[in-house]
Write a protein that holds these residues in place. Sequence first.
Motif, PDB file in Angstrom:
ATOM      1  N   ALA A  35      33.361 105.346 -10.676  1.00  0.00           N
ATOM      2  CA  ALA A  35      32.192 104.651 -10.130  1.00  0.00           C
ATOM      3  C   ALA A  35      32.481 104.106  -8.727  1.00  0.00           C
ATOM      4  O   ALA A  35      33.638 104.049  -8.298  1.00  0.00           O
ATOM      5  CB  ALA A  35      31.806 103.513 -11.065  1.00  0.00           C
ATOM      6  N   ASN A  36      31.436 103.675  -8.059  1.00  0.00           N
ATOM      7  CA  ASN A  36      31.579 102.985  -6.777  1.00  0.00           C
ATOM      8  C   ASN A  36      32.519 101.806  -6.928  1.00  0.00           C
ATOM      9  O   ASN A  36      32.374 101.028  -7.866  1.00  0.00           O
ATOM     10  CB  ASN A  36      30.221 102.393  -6.348  1.00  0.00           C
ATOM     11  N   GLY A  37      33.437 101.676  -5.986  1.00  0.00           N
ATOM     12  CA  GLY A  37      34.305 100.498  -6.004  1.00  0.00           C
ATOM     13  C   GLY A  37      35.467 100.590  -6.974  1.00  0.00           C
ATOM     14  O   GLY A  37      36.220  99.633  -7.132  1.00  0.00           O
ATOM     15  N   ALA A  38      35.647 101.736  -7.631  1.00  0.00           N
ATOM     16  CA  ALA A  38      36.738 101.873  -8.610  1.00  0.00           C
ATOM     17  C   ALA A  38      38.112 101.899  -7.940  1.00  0.00           C
ATOM     18  O   ALA A  38      39.122 101.605  -8.583  1.00  0.00           O
ATOM     19  CB  ALA A  38      36.539 103.138  -9.440  1.00  0.00           C
ATOM     20  N   GLY A  39      38.132 102.257  -6.658  1.00  0.00           N
ATOM     21  CA  GLY A  39      39.409 102.283  -5.943  1.00  0.00           C
ATOM     22  C   GLY A  39      39.827 103.663  -5.471  1.00  0.00           C
ATOM     23  O   GLY A  39      40.951 103.859  -4.988  1.00  0.00           O
ATOM     24  N   LYS A  40      38.918 104.612  -5.544  1.00  0.00           N
ATOM     25  CA  LYS A  40      39.269 105.998  -5.209  1.00  0.00           C
ATOM     26  C   LYS A  40      39.659 106.133  -3.722  1.00  0.00           C
ATOM     27  O   LYS A  40      40.676 106.742  -3.400  1.00  0.00           O
ATOM     28  CB  LYS A  40      38.092 106.942  -5.521  1.00  0.00           C
ATOM     29  N   SER A  41      38.830 105.575  -2.853  1.00  0.00           N
ATOM     30  CA  SER A  41      39.144 105.677  -1.422  1.00  0.00           C
ATOM     31  C   SER A  41      40.414 104.907  -1.097  1.00  0.00           C
ATOM     32  O   SER A  41      41.225 105.354  -0.273  1.00  0.00           O
ATOM     33  CB  SER A  41      38.000 105.113  -0.571  1.00  0.00           C
ATOM     34  N   GLU A  83      36.459 109.556   4.261  1.00  0.00           N
ATOM     35  CA  GLU A  83      35.025 109.481   4.039  1.00  0.00           C
ATOM     36  C   GLU A  83      34.351 109.147   5.367  1.00  0.00           C
ATOM     37  O   GLU A  83      34.870 108.375   6.158  1.00  0.00           O
ATOM     38  CB  GLU A  83      34.756 108.357   3.020  1.00  0.00           C
ATOM     39  N   GLU A 159      35.214 112.287  -0.523  1.00  0.00           N
ATOM     40  CA  GLU A 159      33.762 112.500  -0.595  1.00  0.00           C
ATOM     41  C   GLU A 159      33.252 113.575   0.366  1.00  0.00           C
ATOM     42  O   GLU A 159      32.352 113.306   1.172  1.00  0.00           O
ATOM     43  CB  GLU A 159      33.010 111.196  -0.266  1.00  0.00           C
ATOM     44  N   GLN A 191      32.080 111.445  -5.639  1.00  0.00           N
ATOM     45  CA  GLN A 191      31.025 110.818  -6.437  1.00  0.00           C
ATOM     46  C   GLN A 191      30.349 111.895  -7.290  1.00  0.00           C
ATOM     47  O   GLN A 191      29.862 111.618  -8.370  1.00  0.00           O
ATOM     48  CB  GLN A 191      29.945 110.227  -5.520  1.00  0.00           C
TER      49      GLN A 191
HETATM   50  P1  ATP Z   1      33.269 104.191  -3.082  1.00  0.00           P
HETATM   51  O1  ATP Z   1      32.916 105.490  -3.667  1.00  0.00           O
HETATM   52  O2  ATP Z   1      32.135 103.209  -3.091  1.00  0.00           O
HETATM   53  O3  ATP Z   1      33.974 104.287  -1.766  1.00  0.00           O
HETATM   54  P2  ATP Z   1      35.803 103.759  -4.294  1.00  0.00           P
HETATM   55  O4  ATP Z   1      36.090 104.107  -5.701  1.00  0.00           O
HETATM   56  O5  ATP Z   1      36.288 104.673  -3.253  1.00  0.00           O
HETATM   57  O6  ATP Z   1      34.263 103.528  -4.126  1.00  0.00           O
HETATM   58  P3  ATP Z   1      37.139 101.711  -2.830  1.00  0.00           P
HETATM   59  O7  ATP Z   1      36.355 101.989  -1.593  1.00  0.00           O
HETATM   60  O8  ATP Z   1      38.544 102.117  -2.870  1.00  0.00           O
HETATM   61  O9  ATP Z   1      36.390 102.311  -4.089  1.00  0.00           O
HETATM   62  O10 ATP Z   1      37.021 100.152  -3.119  1.00  0.00           O
HETATM   63  C1  ATP Z   1      37.804  99.454  -4.079  1.00  0.00           C
HETATM   64  C2  ATP Z   1      37.598  97.956  -3.900  1.00  0.00           C
HETATM   65  O11 ATP Z   1      38.118  97.542  -2.644  1.00  0.00           O
HETATM   66  C3  ATP Z   1      36.141  97.527  -3.899  1.00  0.00           C
HETATM   67  O12 ATP Z   1      36.064  96.268  -4.529  1.00  0.00           O
HETATM   68  C4  ATP Z   1      35.803  97.420  -2.436  1.00  0.00           C
HETATM   69  O13 ATP Z   1      34.777  96.468  -2.238  1.00  0.00           O
HETATM   70  C5  ATP Z   1      37.115  96.953  -1.853  1.00  0.00           C
HETATM   71  N1  ATP Z   1      37.301  97.417  -0.459  1.00  0.00           N
HETATM   72  C6  ATP Z   1      37.274  98.706  -0.039  1.00  0.00           C
HETATM   73  N2  ATP Z   1      37.530  98.788   1.285  1.00  0.00           N
HETATM   74  C7  ATP Z   1      37.712  97.509   1.718  1.00  0.00           C
HETATM   75  C8  ATP Z   1      38.015  96.907   2.993  1.00  0.00           C
HETATM   76  N3  ATP Z   1      38.189  97.649   4.090  1.00  0.00           N
HETATM   77  N4  ATP Z   1      38.142  95.564   3.040  1.00  0.00           N
HETATM   78  C9  ATP Z   1      37.982  94.805   1.928  1.00  0.00           C
HETATM   79  N5  ATP Z   1      37.710  95.299   0.707  1.00  0.00           N
HETATM   80  C10 ATP Z   1      37.575  96.628   0.580  1.00  0.00           C
END
Ligand code: ATP
Length: 234
Positions: A35-41, A83, A159, A191
């Motif tokens: 999901a969004n925000g799971a930590g993938k990026s 991304e 992505e 995603q």
């Molecule tokens: P998405 O598909 O939305 O990018 P994701 O699975 O890739 O989701 P991440 O982007 O890794 O998730 O985010 C993981 C957590 O870290 C989230 O709580 C996000 O809000 C936080 N986060 C991501 N990038 C930053 C940043 N540059 N500064 C502060 N917090 C961040």
Amino acid sequence: MIEIKQLKSGYRGIQALKGVDLTVREGEMVAIIGANGAGKSTLLNTLSGVVRAQSGSIVFDGTEVSRMPAHTISRLGLLHVPEGRQVLADMTIRENLMLGALARSRRAALYDIDKVVSMFPILGERMDQMAGTLSGGQQQMMVIGRALMGTPRVLLLDEPSLGLSPLITHQVFEALATLHQEGLTIVIVEQNANRALAATERAYVMERGLIAQHGNSSDLLNDPAIIEHYLGSA
Ligand code: ATP
């Protein structure tokens, strides 16, 4: 080829990775969904050194890279297509591609401009236009091409289908399949879980900074819980 153990990292006040274990073998194409925000990026950013690991280890081809700066990691051949594409809009496509070659070290170049153009012919027709004039799909092709110019041993893609039409997404995934057949190791964050699972052999499912599940992509595609949480609306 990549062995990640108990990796923790994040941002000021946010623990985005809480102890991730993940393995990628040479020649594999592996998906990371969630999901969004799971930590993938954050996982890809920590692998490529853009975000600093807090603890745990990342061994790439026998070398511990988790404390290395991003430019050293890219020279080892771990190349990240982030991304959002990061196109240099006021430079030509040729210049953008040539910049990718700067990431090369002494390893023999596997891809040159001709090879990138044979993979993405549309880039050949536009070589001396500004990159900012390309469509989103063409920009995605260009940034993949730019990474190829750096002679990757592993391509980390964040992505790649974001904002692209189904047809263009299909073209990008066809190119990735070709690269995979040529032996390139690919890690893809998506995603679009349906597409990512269909394109890969193995996959990891991330939830709240941890790996919740992993297995064969074909098994995950048929797993009722995965279908309900990640594939339902696709
Ligand atoms: P998405 O598909 O939305 O990018 P994701 O699975 O890739 O989701 P991440 O982007 O890794 O998730 O985010 C993981 C957590 O870290 C989230 O709580 C996000 O809000 C936080 N986060 C991501 N990038 C930053 C940043 N540059 N500064 C502060 N917090 C961040």
